[in-house]
Motif scaffolding. Structure first.
Motif, PDB file in Angstrom:
ATOM      1  N   MET A  34       0.829  -1.209   0.000  1.00  0.00           N
ATOM      2  CA  MET A  34       0.000   0.000   0.000  1.00  0.00           C
ATOM      3  C   MET A  34       0.863   1.258   0.000  1.00  0.00           C
ATOM      4  N   SER A  35       1.948   1.236   0.762  1.00  0.00           N
ATOM      5  CA  SER A  35       2.865   2.381   0.786  1.00  0.00           C
ATOM      6  C   SER A  35       3.519   2.582  -0.572  1.00  0.00           C
ATOM      7  N   ALA A  36       3.873   1.491  -1.223  1.00  0.00           N
ATOM      8  CA  ALA A  36       4.483   1.584  -2.552  1.00  0.00           C
ATOM      9  C   ALA A  36       3.501   2.177  -3.563  1.00  0.00           C
ATOM     10  N   ASN A  83      -7.889   3.417   0.418  1.00  0.00           N
ATOM     11  CA  ASN A  83      -7.464   2.204   1.134  1.00  0.00           C
ATOM     12  C   ASN A  83      -6.938   2.553   2.519  1.00  0.00           C
ATOM     13  N   TRP A  84      -6.031   3.542   2.573  1.00  0.00           N
ATOM     14  CA  TRP A  84      -5.480   3.933   3.869  1.00  0.00           C
ATOM     15  C   TRP A  84      -6.563   4.460   4.806  1.00  0.00           C
ATOM     16  N   ASN A  85      -7.483   5.258   4.292  1.00  0.00           N
ATOM     17  CA  ASN A  85      -8.575   5.762   5.132  1.00  0.00           C
ATOM     18  C   ASN A  85      -9.358   4.607   5.741  1.00  0.00           C
ATOM     19  N   ARG A  86      -9.653   3.619   4.946  1.00  0.00           N
ATOM     20  CA  ARG A  86     -10.443   2.498   5.446  1.00  0.00           C
ATOM     21  C   ARG A  86      -9.681   1.682   6.475  1.00  0.00           C
ATOM     22  N   VAL A  87      -8.378   1.538   6.297  1.00  0.00           N
ATOM     23  CA  VAL A  87      -7.569   0.845   7.300  1.00  0.00           C
ATOM     24  C   VAL A  87      -7.566   1.630   8.607  1.00  0.00           C
TER      25      VAL A  87
END
Length: 148
Positions: free
Chosen positions: A16-18, A131-135
């Motif tokens: 995800m970071s990549a 994606n990050w928001n949902r995590v």
């Protein structure tokens, strides 16, 4: 409220970071990238991401006026230029997916300001921050953990 400390499997987090880093780099405009991720994070009510990306936006020279008016960008007159407005409209359409798709007029507006690669990176960035928001929201991670 319970905070869950383990966010992701480390390999998933690295992937995800990549994606986030590649999309930002490919977009080639760090200030615009931060406006996009902040707007998506506002829509998704992600306090952690808002806290982090507001700090990063300031580091990239995004004006306080833009940050103050981002939630109302459509009504903010000339605070945002046409390219920024097109990117923000696409950000909202991809984040919310009203009706299950991105309206053609929103996509075409963005296509008028970004080439195919730019559109791909912009959409990739919106997907990544969603994606990050949902995590972070799903794990109830509070703001304050980011240090520049």
């Amino acid at each position: 409220m319970t905070t869950r400390t383990r966010l992701l499997d480390p390999a998933v987090g690295r992937a995800m970071s990549a994606l986030s880093a590649a999309a930002k780099k490919g977009l080639g405009d760090p200030a615009l990238a931060e406006l996009v991720v902040i707007r998506a994070s506002q829509l998704n009510h992600c306090a952690f991401c808002l806290d982090m990306h507001l700090a990063i936006a300031r580091e990239h020279g995004v004006s306080e006026r833009q940050l103050d008016l981002l939630a109302a960008w459509e009504e903010a007159g000339d605070v945002f230029d046409e390219r920024e407005r097109a990117a923000l409209a696409l950000t909202e359409a991809v984040t919310v997916l009203t009706g299950g798709f991105v309206p053609d007029e929103v996509y075409e507006r963005a296509a008028g300001h970004f080439d195919e690669a730019g559109l791909a990176h912009l959409i990739g960035l919106v997907v990544a921050i969603n994606n990050w928001n949902r995590v972070m929201v799903g794990r109830r991670i509070p703001p304050g953990g980011y240090t520049p």
